[in-house]
Design an enzyme around this catalytic site. Sequence first.
Site, mmCIF file in Angstrom:
data_model
loop_
_atom_site.group_PDB
_atom_site.id
_atom_site.type_symbol
_atom_site.label_atom_id
_atom_site.label_comp_id
_atom_site.label_asym_id
_atom_site.label_seq_id
_atom_site.Cartn_x
_atom_site.Cartn_y
_atom_site.Cartn_z
ATOM 1 N N ASP A 1 6.551 0.623 6.846
ATOM 2 C CA ASP A 1 5.153 0.284 6.540
ATOM 3 C C ASP A 1 4.605 1.265 5.508
ATOM 4 O OD1 ASP A 1 2.617 -0.719 6.575
ATOM 5 O OD2 ASP A 1 2.124 -0.025 8.587
ATOM 6 N N GLU B 1 3.896 -6.221 4.317
ATOM 7 C CA GLU B 1 3.686 -5.578 5.621
ATOM 8 C C GLU B 1 4.831 -5.954 6.552
ATOM 9 O OE1 GLU B 1 1.566 -3.593 7.292
ATOM 10 O OE2 GLU B 1 0.516 -3.087 5.449
ATOM 11 N N HIS C 1 0.847 -1.200 0.000
ATOM 12 C CA HIS C 1 0.000 0.000 0.000
ATOM 13 C C HIS C 1 0.877 1.242 0.000
ATOM 14 C CE1 HIS C 1 0.537 0.890 4.353
ATOM 15 N NE2 HIS C 1 0.478 -0.415 4.535
ATOM 16 N N ASP D 1 -0.143 4.400 1.064
ATOM 17 C CA ASP D 1 -0.451 5.439 2.061
ATOM 18 C C ASP D 1 0.262 5.170 3.388
ATOM 19 O OD1 ASP D 1 -2.245 3.207 2.247
ATOM 20 O OD2 ASP D 1 -3.449 4.342 3.675
ATOM 21 N N GLU E 1 -4.941 1.948 2.712
ATOM 22 C CA GLU E 1 -4.905 0.740 3.535
ATOM 23 C C GLU E 1 -5.067 1.101 5.003
ATOM 24 O OE1 GLU E 1 -2.998 -2.444 6.029
ATOM 25 O OE2 GLU E 1 -2.479 -0.348 5.878
ATOM 26 N N GLU E 2 -4.427 2.214 5.395
ATOM 27 C CA GLU E 2 -4.377 2.573 6.820
ATOM 28 C C GLU E 2 -5.727 3.040 7.355
ATOM 29 O OE1 GLU E 2 -1.930 1.751 8.460
ATOM 30 O OE2 GLU E 2 -0.068 1.971 7.349
HETATM 31 ZN ZN LIG Z 1 0.970 -1.357 6.256
#
Ligand SMILES: [Zn+2]
Length: 286
Positions: A102, A162, A70, A72, A134-135
């Site tokens: 992350d 991740e 991801h 973001d 995603e967050e």
């Molecule tokens: Zn993540």
Amino acid sequence: MVSSRQILAQLVAFDTTSRESNLALIDFVWRYLTDLGVSCELIHNAERSKANLYARLGPAGNGGVMLSGHSDVVPVDGQNWSVPPFALTERDGKLFGRGTADMKGFIACMLAAVPHFLAQPLTQPLHLAISYDEEVGCLGVRTLLDALAQRPEKPDICLIGEPTELKPVLGHKGKLGVRCEVQGAACHSAYAPQGVNAIEYAAKLIHRLTMMSERLAAPERQDARFDPPFTTVQTGVIHGGRALNIVPAECTFDFEVRTLPHDDAQQVLMNWQAMHIVNYCRRCRR
Ligand SMILES: [Zn+2]
């Protein structure tokens, strides 16, 4: 060849906090891949302010591996950073910046490896996927998954970068979030039995959730690969009532179900509904 570190420095410099657009980052990745001769597909959100990116290397067809990450990051507001969060800084042999772990680090490694992948005689497809939001609830990946479901070819496995402290994680519990609105009937508390107390009914419903979560934790239902090794149900938020002398007409509570692979969150929900509907109907018929 561009190094993963150089790419990471570029990626970190884009402020892709989930509330911001990720288009500048996606445009950078699109240019990078296009320059390498890889064609990309963008899947935008409805406002066209954000996009997922999908690309395939190697032959078409089923099978192969998907690498996914991801774009973001979580906010830095009010945090006491000792380095600029949106610039890559090296200290003591480590790279710092929002999203380095992350999970822009993974995306940087994935992109840096593309020339290497292209130089190989790939016998199976290699899929690349970058999502947004995603967050804030894995919102972007939903349209990406919808788009991928339309495609004839399906990868065999998906590696998601991740941070898991370099230990492979093979699965994740499922999650279902539910908001329950309980409607009662207000009256002055002096005449409480004439009203329908929404908070008290909500408490009964929550009690049934607790009973169910105890059942789901039974030893025969456990799976030691997960921590805790059973499906959990928990209520996290509750609102209701206006004053002590008013029987509350409304109560709302939020709960979640986090399921093991062999448990079905919808089934858990149906079992719970069955528990309370029986009781509720008895009350209606009073
Ligand atoms: Zn993540």
